[in-house]
Design an enzyme around this catalytic site. Structure first.
Site, PDB file in Angstrom:
ATOM      1  N   SER A  67     -14.781   8.873 -41.139  1.00 20.14           N
ATOM      2  CA  SER A  67     -16.070   8.972 -41.838  1.00 20.14           C
ATOM      3  C   SER A  67     -16.540   7.574 -42.201  1.00 20.14           C
ATOM      4  O   SER A  67     -15.819   6.821 -42.847  1.00 20.14           O
ATOM      5  CB  SER A  67     -15.917   9.782 -43.128  1.00 20.14           C
ATOM      6  OG  SER A  67     -15.548  11.088 -42.817  1.00 20.14           O
ATOM      7  N   ARG A 110     -11.642   7.268 -52.943  1.00 21.44           N
ATOM      8  CA  ARG A 110     -11.587   6.175 -51.940  1.00 21.44           C
ATOM      9  C   ARG A 110     -11.720   4.813 -52.623  1.00 21.44           C
ATOM     10  O   ARG A 110     -12.420   3.923 -52.135  1.00 21.44           O
ATOM     11  CB  ARG A 110     -12.680   6.309 -50.865  1.00 21.44           C
ATOM     12  CG  ARG A 110     -12.695   7.591 -50.113  1.00 21.44           C
ATOM     13  CD  ARG A 110     -11.458   7.821 -49.234  1.00 21.44           C
ATOM     14  NE  ARG A 110     -11.537   9.149 -48.692  1.00 21.44           N
ATOM     15  CZ  ARG A 110     -10.983  10.217 -49.289  1.00 21.44           C
ATOM     16  NH1 ARG A 110     -10.262  10.081 -50.395  1.00 21.44           N
ATOM     17  NH2 ARG A 110     -11.118  11.408 -48.764  1.00 21.44           N
ATOM     18  N   GLU A 161     -17.874   3.576 -46.383  1.00 19.53           N
ATOM     19  CA  GLU A 161     -16.440   3.659 -46.703  1.00 19.53           C
ATOM     20  C   GLU A 161     -15.673   2.622 -45.875  1.00 19.53           C
ATOM     21  O   GLU A 161     -14.692   2.056 -46.336  1.00 19.53           O
ATOM     22  CB  GLU A 161     -15.939   5.073 -46.390  1.00 19.53           C
ATOM     23  CG  GLU A 161     -14.474   5.265 -46.650  1.00 19.53           C
ATOM     24  CD  GLU A 161     -14.011   6.706 -46.402  1.00 19.53           C
ATOM     25  OE1 GLU A 161     -14.760   7.659 -46.685  1.00 19.53           O
ATOM     26  OE2 GLU A 161     -12.874   6.853 -45.913  1.00 19.53           O
TER      27      GLU A 161
HETATM   28  C1  LIG Z   1     -10.031   9.917 -36.687  1.00 19.30           C
HETATM   29  C2  LIG Z   1      -9.962   9.403 -38.100  1.00 19.30           C
HETATM   30  C3  LIG Z   1      -9.863  10.299 -39.145  1.00 19.30           C
HETATM   31  C4  LIG Z   1      -9.790   9.833 -40.466  1.00 19.30           C
HETATM   32  N1  LIG Z   1      -9.680  10.748 -41.478  1.00 19.30           N
HETATM   33  C5  LIG Z   1      -9.563  10.309 -42.749  1.00 19.30           C
HETATM   34  C6  LIG Z   1      -9.396  11.236 -43.830  1.00 19.30           C
HETATM   35  O1  LIG Z   1      -9.324  12.436 -43.646  1.00 19.30           O
HETATM   36  N2  LIG Z   1      -9.277  10.727 -45.083  1.00 19.30           N
HETATM   37  C7  LIG Z   1      -9.325   9.388 -45.349  1.00 19.30           C
HETATM   38  O2  LIG Z   1      -9.200   8.984 -46.514  1.00 19.30           O
HETATM   39  N3  LIG Z   1      -9.496   8.488 -44.344  1.00 19.30           N
HETATM   40  C8  LIG Z   1      -9.614   8.917 -43.068  1.00 19.30           C
HETATM   41  N4  LIG Z   1      -9.789   8.009 -42.055  1.00 19.30           N
HETATM   42  C9  LIG Z   1      -9.915   6.573 -42.381  1.00 19.30           C
HETATM   43  C10 LIG Z   1      -8.545   5.838 -42.415  1.00 19.30           C
HETATM   44  O3  LIG Z   1      -7.583   6.546 -41.671  1.00 19.30           O
HETATM   45  C11 LIG Z   1      -8.062   5.647 -43.851  1.00 19.30           C
HETATM   46  O4  LIG Z   1      -8.978   4.899 -44.612  1.00 19.30           O
HETATM   47  C12 LIG Z   1      -6.707   4.953 -43.916  1.00 19.30           C
HETATM   48  O5  LIG Z   1      -6.239   4.975 -45.240  1.00 19.30           O
HETATM   49  C13 LIG Z   1      -6.747   3.506 -43.419  1.00 19.30           C
HETATM   50  O6  LIG Z   1      -5.418   3.065 -43.304  1.00 19.30           O
HETATM   51  P1  LIG Z   1      -5.065   1.865 -42.313  1.00 19.30           P
HETATM   52  O7  LIG Z   1      -3.621   1.610 -42.387  1.00 19.30           O
HETATM   53  O8  LIG Z   1      -5.649   2.126 -40.976  1.00 19.30           O
HETATM   54  O9  LIG Z   1      -5.852   0.684 -43.041  1.00 19.30           O
HETATM   55  P2  LIG Z   1      -6.700  -0.477 -42.356  1.00 19.30           P
HETATM   56  O10 LIG Z   1      -7.914   0.121 -41.716  1.00 19.30           O
HETATM   57  O11 LIG Z   1      -5.836  -1.319 -41.528  1.00 19.30           O
HETATM   58  O12 LIG Z   1      -7.134  -1.292 -43.653  1.00 19.30           O
HETATM   59  C14 LIG Z   1      -8.020  -0.720 -44.613  1.00 19.30           C
HETATM   60  C15 LIG Z   1      -8.238  -1.737 -45.737  1.00 19.30           C
HETATM   61  O13 LIG Z   1      -7.017  -1.938 -46.434  1.00 19.30           O
HETATM   62  C16 LIG Z   1      -6.608  -3.319 -46.373  1.00 19.30           C
HETATM   63  N5  LIG Z   1      -5.144  -3.307 -46.260  1.00 19.30           N
HETATM   64  C17 LIG Z   1      -4.389  -2.713 -45.307  1.00 19.30           C
HETATM   65  N6  LIG Z   1      -3.087  -2.874 -45.582  1.00 19.30           N
HETATM   66  C18 LIG Z   1      -3.000  -3.588 -46.726  1.00 19.30           C
HETATM   67  C19 LIG Z   1      -1.936  -4.067 -47.518  1.00 19.30           C
HETATM   68  N7  LIG Z   1      -0.673  -3.863 -47.192  1.00 19.30           N
HETATM   69  N8  LIG Z   1      -2.235  -4.772 -48.640  1.00 19.30           N
HETATM   70  C20 LIG Z   1      -3.520  -4.993 -49.002  1.00 19.30           C
HETATM   71  N9  LIG Z   1      -4.584  -4.581 -48.279  1.00 19.30           N
HETATM   72  C21 LIG Z   1      -4.320  -3.876 -47.153  1.00 19.30           C
HETATM   73  C22 LIG Z   1      -7.319  -3.878 -45.165  1.00 19.30           C
HETATM   74  O14 LIG Z   1      -7.493  -5.287 -45.266  1.00 19.30           O
HETATM   75  C23 LIG Z   1      -8.643  -3.111 -45.230  1.00 19.30           C
HETATM   76  O15 LIG Z   1      -9.511  -3.687 -46.182  1.00 19.30           O
HETATM   77  C24 LIG Z   1      -9.849   8.450 -40.728  1.00 19.30           C
HETATM   78  C25 LIG Z   1      -9.952   7.541 -39.660  1.00 19.30           C
HETATM   79  C26 LIG Z   1      -9.998   8.011 -38.353  1.00 19.30           C
HETATM   80  C27 LIG Z   1     -10.090   7.029 -37.220  1.00 19.30           C
END
Ligand SMILES: Cc1cc2nc3c(=O)[nH]c(=O)nc-3n(C[C@H](O)[C@H](O)[C@H](O)COP(=O)(O)OP(=O)(O)OC[C@H]3O[C@@H](n4cnc5c(N)ncnc54)[C@H](O)[C@@H]3O)c2cc1C
Length: 309
Positions: free
Chosen positions: A229, A178, A299
């Site tokens: 998480s 992560r 996280e």
């Molecule tokens: C129900 C549920 C289950 C989940 N299960 C998992 C799992 O199994 N494994 C896991 O790893 N995660 C899990 N997550 C967490 C999440 O899905 C991951 O961390 C995912 O990678 C976040 O992606 P996002 O597009 O939503 O990023 P965001 O939440 O929109 O952003 C995350 C971070 O990245 C930055 N960011 C986003 N896009 C860019 C870009 N283009 N350039 C630079 N910075 C950027 C944002 O500013 C922020 O700091 C889960 C979440 C939920 C709600």
């Protein structure tokens, strides 16, 4: 944000045809359904316009945050006094045999389905992680023993500090659990990610994906808003297990609750505020530390607060 900066940015965005709104509620764009307004919220339609947004914001002295699916962020109740750049519309996708290049706003779920359709294996583990490609690349999203760094072969970035686009190779990305270079260098924005996959059997890939999805549905509180998480997995242990053993399952502050289904998740049971969630995080960390000696590391990204927990 200074009015003169806002005006200058809006003028530049308008001349480029980029959609920008003022005071957009961030709760509408996060999986927690929490967060106050963004002073400015831009929805660039492609990579070039996304770069223009970043460039102009820097010129106008405006702080920026890039938002993917909003599945790993907690915005403050007061919102964000700067520019939030949505990647929703930056979702081109190109396929070249076993290589797929996807824009930062492309859905990870869709990418997994597309790879399976092409009988390309390597992404099944990611099926069910709610994310856009940019957010997943930044977080090195992973599950069931897989993580994005196993399949990412290059990332096209914009470097705000140097005002140029750069292609990063895996050895440049500082990937860890992560963790990636993007979490340490805020001047970098992910524009596109290329995945190199291997040929496989479509039926077994689909079976694997469906198996993982079934495990998620059985173990995660997917019927409530959350950010997945909250804490990273501590060495040789599991955050959810330590939280459960500390007697915190179902513990609640305001409308934020440690999920009774999966103690690693904090859920929004109704009208939880960011303060409820942060107070609960503090309580969980202190209780777990007092009972087990393990200090849990967050996280989820916390934005708009004086400091992250
Ligand atoms: C129900 C549920 C289950 C989940 N299960 C998992 C799992 O199994 N494994 C896991 O790893 N995660 C899990 N997550 C967490 C999440 O899905 C991951 O961390 C995912 O990678 C976040 O992606 P996002 O597009 O939503 O990023 P965001 O939440 O929109 O952003 C995350 C971070 O990245 C930055 N960011 C986003 N896009 C860019 C870009 N283009 N350039 C630079 N910075 C950027 C944002 O500013 C922020 O700091 C889960 C979440 C939920 C709600």
């Amino acid at each position: 944000m200074k009015q003169s900066s806002e005006k200058a940015f809006l003028q530049a965005a308008r001349s480029l045809g980029i959609r920008v709104v003022s005071g957009e509620p961030l709760a509408k764009h996060t999986s927690f359904s929490i967060g106050g307004p963004a002073a400015l919220y831009a929805i660039p339609g492609n990579v070039q316009n996304m770069v223009s947004c970043l460039k102009n914001a820097a010129l106008c002295g405006i702080d920026t945050v890039i938002l993917g699916n909003g599945s790993n962020v907690l915005f403050a109740d007061s919102g964000f006094d700067g520019l939030v750049i949505s990647t929703d519309e930056v979702r081109d996708c190109m396929i070249d045999r076993n290589r797929i290049t996807a824009g930062c706003g492309f859905s990870l779920q869709r990418l997994c389905r597309q790879a399976a359709d092409l009988s390309l294996s390597g992404l099944a583990f990611a099926f069910g992680i709610p994310a856009r490609i940019g957010g997943a690349t930044v977080m090195n999203a992973g599950a069931f023993g897989g993580s994005l760094d196993q399949v990412v072969s290059s990332v096209l970035c914009y470097d705000k500090g140097k005002d140029c686009t750069v292609e990063y190779r895996p050895c440049d990305l500082q990937y860890g659990y992560r963790d990636s270079i993007f979490l340490h260098d805020p001047s970098l924005a992910v524009l596109e990610t290329t995945f190199t996959l291997t040929e496989g059997d479509k039926t077994s890939i689909l079976n694997e994906m469906n198996g993982y999805m079934a495990r998620r549905t059985a173990s995660q509180p997917l019927d409530y808003p959350s950010a997945g998480s909250v804490f990273k997995r501590p060495k040789d242990n599991f955050a959810g297990k330590l939280i459960e053993e500390s007697g915190l399952k179902g513990y609640r502050i305001g409308s934020a609750e440690v999920s009774a289904k999966h103690a690693g998740f904090i859920i929004n049971t109704g009208n939880a505020t960011a303060s409820d969630v942060r107070d609960l995080i503090r309580h969980v960390r202190k209780t777990v530390f007092d009972k087990t000696g393990v200090l849990l590391e967050c996280e989820i990204r916390q934005i708009g607060f004086p400091e992250e927990l």
